[in-house]
Design a protein around this motif. Structure first.
Motif, PDB file in Angstrom:
ATOM      1  N   ALA A 236       0.734  -1.186  -0.005  1.00 57.25           N
ATOM      2  CA  ALA A 236       0.136   0.145   0.054  1.00 57.25           C
ATOM      3  C   ALA A 236       0.852   1.094  -0.075  1.00 57.25           C
ATOM      4  CB  ALA A 236      -0.907  -0.113   1.152  1.00 57.25           C
ATOM      5  N   PHE A 237       1.904   1.323   0.943  1.00 58.25           N
ATOM      6  CA  PHE A 237       2.789   2.413   0.803  1.00 58.25           C
ATOM      7  C   PHE A 237       3.416   2.595  -0.766  1.00 58.25           C
ATOM      8  CE2 PHE A 237       6.913   4.273   1.397  1.00 58.25           C
ATOM      9  CZ  PHE A 237       6.670   5.462   1.705  1.00 58.25           C
ATOM     10  N   THR A 238       3.793   1.652  -1.246  1.00 56.05           N
ATOM     11  CA  THR A 238       4.375   1.815  -2.600  1.00 56.05           C
ATOM     12  C   THR A 238       3.446   2.261  -3.471  1.00 56.05           C
ATOM     13  OG1 THR A 238       6.169   0.020  -2.337  1.00 56.05           O
ATOM     14  CG2 THR A 238       5.521   0.629  -4.374  1.00 56.05           C
ATOM     15  N   SER A 239       2.191   1.917  -3.245  1.00 56.04           N
ATOM     16  CA  SER A 239       1.146   2.375  -4.333  1.00 56.04           C
ATOM     17  C   SER A 239       0.853   3.766  -3.928  1.00 56.04           C
ATOM     18  CB  SER A 239       0.006   1.570  -3.957  1.00 56.04           C
ATOM     19  OG  SER A 239      -0.027   0.301  -4.552  1.00 56.04           O
ATOM     20  N   TYR A 240       1.286   4.049  -2.822  1.00 49.59           N
ATOM     21  CA  TYR A 240       0.535   5.566  -2.309  1.00 49.59           C
ATOM     22  C   TYR A 240       1.743   6.440  -2.965  1.00 49.59           C
ATOM     23  CZ  TYR A 240       0.794   9.468   1.272  1.00 49.59           C
ATOM     24  OH  TYR A 240       0.529  10.665   1.910  1.00 49.59           O
ATOM     25  N   VAL A 241       3.177   6.251  -2.747  1.00 44.14           N
ATOM     26  CA  VAL A 241       4.101   6.907  -3.219  1.00 44.14           C
ATOM     27  C   VAL A 241       3.941   7.218  -4.733  1.00 44.14           C
ATOM     28  CG1 VAL A 241       6.604   7.066  -3.417  1.00 44.14           C
ATOM     29  CG2 VAL A 241       5.665   6.464  -1.268  1.00 44.14           C
ATOM     30  N   TRP A 242       3.620   6.028  -5.502  1.00 44.43           N
ATOM     31  CA  TRP A 242       3.512   6.215  -6.881  1.00 44.43           C
ATOM     32  C   TRP A 242       2.364   7.009  -7.187  1.00 44.43           C
ATOM     33  CZ3 TRP A 242      -0.370   5.126 -10.374  1.00 44.43           C
ATOM     34  CH2 TRP A 242       0.021   5.348 -11.784  1.00 44.43           C
ATOM     35  N   LEU A 243       1.242   6.947  -6.428  1.00 42.31           N
ATOM     36  CA  LEU A 243       0.153   8.104  -6.554  1.00 42.31           C
ATOM     37  C   LEU A 243       0.524   9.324  -6.487  1.00 42.31           C
ATOM     38  CD1 LEU A 243      -2.765   6.373  -5.019  1.00 42.31           C
ATOM     39  CD2 LEU A 243      -2.581   6.755  -7.277  1.00 42.31           C
ATOM     40  N   LEU A 244       1.375   9.728  -5.541  1.00 40.47           N
ATOM     41  CA  LEU A 244       1.542  11.216  -5.194  1.00 40.47           C
ATOM     42  C   LEU A 244       2.457  11.663  -6.477  1.00 40.47           C
ATOM     43  CD1 LEU A 244       3.142  10.822  -1.509  1.00 40.47           C
ATOM     44  CD2 LEU A 244       0.802  11.853  -2.578  1.00 40.47           C
ATOM     45  N   GLY A 245       3.052  11.005  -7.422  1.00 39.94           N
ATOM     46  CA  GLY A 245       3.753  11.604  -8.771  1.00 39.94           C
ATOM     47  C   GLY A 245       2.859  11.419  -9.785  1.00 39.94           C
ATOM     48  N   ASN A 246       1.906  10.415  -9.751  1.00 44.23           N
ATOM     49  CA  ASN A 246       1.135  10.240 -10.906  1.00 44.23           C
ATOM     50  C   ASN A 246      -0.289  10.552 -10.933  1.00 44.23           C
ATOM     51  OD1 ASN A 246       3.116   8.567 -12.786  1.00 44.23           O
ATOM     52  ND2 ASN A 246       3.435   7.987 -10.605  1.00 44.23           N
ATOM     53  N   ALA A 247      -1.027  11.154 -10.049  1.00 46.54           N
ATOM     54  CA  ALA A 247      -2.435  11.381  -9.721  1.00 46.54           C
ATOM     55  C   ALA A 247      -2.516  12.774  -9.237  1.00 46.54           C
ATOM     56  CB  ALA A 247      -2.949  10.399  -8.881  1.00 46.54           C
ATOM     57  N   PRO A 248      -3.636  13.234  -9.409  1.00 43.80           N
ATOM     58  CA  PRO A 248      -4.109  14.610  -8.754  1.00 43.80           C
ATOM     59  C   PRO A 248      -4.085  14.443  -6.923  1.00 43.80           C
ATOM     60  CG  PRO A 248      -5.412  14.417 -10.580  1.00 43.80           C
ATOM     61  CD  PRO A 248      -4.969  13.007 -10.353  1.00 43.80           C
ATOM     62  N   ILE A 249      -3.446  15.341  -6.610  1.00 47.24           N
ATOM     63  CA  ILE A 249      -3.170  15.197  -5.077  1.00 47.24           C
ATOM     64  C   ILE A 249      -4.680  15.248  -4.544  1.00 47.24           C
ATOM     65  CG2 ILE A 249      -3.021  17.697  -4.277  1.00 47.24           C
ATOM     66  CD1 ILE A 249      -1.043  14.569  -3.067  1.00 47.24           C
ATOM     67  N   SER A 250      -5.656  15.830  -4.953  1.00 49.32           N
ATOM     68  CA  SER A 250      -6.879  15.856  -4.367  1.00 49.32           C
ATOM     69  C   SER A 250      -7.459  14.666  -4.330  1.00 49.32           C
ATOM     70  CB  SER A 250      -7.821  17.036  -5.319  1.00 49.32           C
ATOM     71  OG  SER A 250      -7.760  16.329  -6.495  1.00 49.32           O
ATOM     72  N   LEU A 251      -7.210  13.827  -5.524  1.00 43.57           N
ATOM     73  CA  LEU A 251      -7.737  12.329  -5.568  1.00 43.57           C
ATOM     74  C   LEU A 251      -7.388  11.403  -4.692  1.00 43.57           C
ATOM     75  CD1 LEU A 251      -9.563  10.476  -7.371  1.00 43.57           C
ATOM     76  CD2 LEU A 251      -7.718   9.999  -8.663  1.00 43.57           C
ATOM     77  N   VAL A 252      -5.807  11.621  -4.538  1.00 43.64           N
ATOM     78  CA  VAL A 252      -4.906  10.733  -3.570  1.00 43.64           C
ATOM     79  C   VAL A 252      -5.651  11.020  -2.129  1.00 43.64           C
ATOM     80  CG1 VAL A 252      -2.762  10.313  -2.567  1.00 43.64           C
ATOM     81  CG2 VAL A 252      -3.131  11.021  -5.027  1.00 43.64           C
ATOM     82  N   GLY A 253      -5.767  12.459  -1.827  1.00 46.08           N
ATOM     83  CA  GLY A 253      -6.303  12.749  -0.475  1.00 46.08           C
ATOM     84  C   GLY A 253      -7.852  12.016   0.081  1.00 46.08           C
ATOM     85  N   THR A 254      -8.290  11.540  -1.000  1.00 41.18           N
ATOM     86  CA  THR A 254      -9.621  10.875  -0.589  1.00 41.18           C
ATOM     87  C   THR A 254      -9.452   9.479   0.157  1.00 41.18           C
ATOM     88  OG1 THR A 254      -9.723   9.652  -2.710  1.00 41.18           O
ATOM     89  CG2 THR A 254     -10.865  11.608  -2.661  1.00 41.18           C
TER      90      THR A 254
END
Length: 340
Positions: A236-254
């Protein structure tokens, strides 16, 4: 970027986001099974020590040596401090609290973290928007309902106090880690955060009399530990870090208001917990408040007030774009605080 990569990225984003949603929401159930026959602090200590060793090994193999793990002593110290606040005081105490409360109630109380971050911003002179303040007030209203009623009998006063202290410790760690000099590579930072937290948890746990008797550990507890190490702390952490660089932060924050809902549903389905009316009502109010905060903070701002250096006269503060200002918002999950 190739068209194939561009076409596959939206799908990868949702796969990674689904992992963060489900896995981080399920860690409360994993802790529930872990502490059945493994002492909570010793179990959490083993989890983070093993996860840190595995992550360090992966980084060394992928980078061709242990040089990737070398960081200045000052940054090593701040990473260790963040790890103690986030994972010892924050995550480690969840296991202790779950001895006295349901997993769903614990998850909903932890959901107050983004609200505390707004309070810390206010205390340091960063004035959030009125709608953000409204979200905080709504969220704390739900928190008060759950606290005063103890989730309709789903937890003891001691359990509620412990998990609120854990949420506060996680919030302090999140707030400080965005402002302290940390290792540049977030994966390397997490190695030292987890290592420091794991060792601290083992020392405290053994000091307070916790002992691990291998012959008494159930299969469910071993599976819970394995799940928390591999999925909770690595996948999950690896997915989270990848998201921070590849998805809008507003989406990650959900993830901040999806995880509690997942935890409540899994607790009812697999741990035999009851979703009392106060858990449902208080949880919905907290999620509404957090959602309002996140949605408000994610709105584009053409102009924001940049934090001035200490001692700068107020009249000299210029309004300009400030990446640092945006990093301090609860709508953007702190870069190095994603380990659950």
């Amino acid at each position: 970027m190739s068209s194939q990569t561009a076409d596959s990225r939206p799908s990868l984003v949702w796969v990674a986001l689904s992992i963060v949603y489900v896995v981080w929401g399920s860690t409360y159930l994993g802790i529930h099974y872990l502490i059945e026959t493994i002492p909570p602090m010793v179990g959490a200590g083993i989890r983070f020590v093993v996860a840190s060793v595995l992550l360090a090994a992966v980084l060394a193999i992928r980078s061709g040596g242990v040089r990737v793990l070398r960081v200045p002593w000052r940054r090593l110290g701040t990473a260790a401090l963040a790890g103690v606040l986030l994972l010892t005081g924050g995550n480690g105490m969840i296991g202790v609290a779950e001895q006295h409360m349901s997993t769903g109630l614990a998850a909903l109380l932890v959901a107050s973290v983004p609200l505390w971050l707004v309070v810390f911003r206010w205390a340091t002179g960063d004035r959030p928007a009125v709608s953000t303040i409204a979200g905080v007030l709504v969220g704390f209203g739900g928190l008060a309902l759950l606290t005063l009623t103890r989730g309709g009998g789903s937890g003891s006063a001691l359990g509620v106090a412990i998990v609120l202290g854990a949420a506060l410790s996680w919030s302090v760690g999140s707030f400080l880690s965005a402002r302290l000099p940390m290792p540049a590579n977030p994966f390397v930072a997490s190695v030292y955060e987890m290592a420091a937290a794991g060792v601290t948890l083992l020392v405290i746990g053994l000091g307070r009399g916790e002992r691990l008797h291998l012959h008494e550990v159930s299969q469910a507890s071993w599976l819970g530990l394995a799940y928390l190490v591999t999925f909770g702390s690595l996948v999950a952490f690896t997915s989270y870090v990848w998201l921070l660089g590849n998805a809008p932060i507003s989406l990650v924050g959900t993830y901040a208001y999806v995880n509690p809902a997942v935890a409540v549903l899994l607790g009812v389905a697999f741990a035999g917990e009851n979703a009392t009316w106060t858990i449902v009502a208080g949880g919905l109010i907290i999620i509404l408040g957090v959602g309002l905060v996140v949605s408000t903070e994610r709105r584009p701002r053409g102009e924001v007030t940049a934090p001035a250096p200490p001692g700068t006269p107020r009249r000299r503060r210029e309004r300009r774009r400030s990446p640092r200002a945006s990093r301090s918002t609860p709508g953007r999950p702190p870069r190095r605080t994603g380990v659950r």
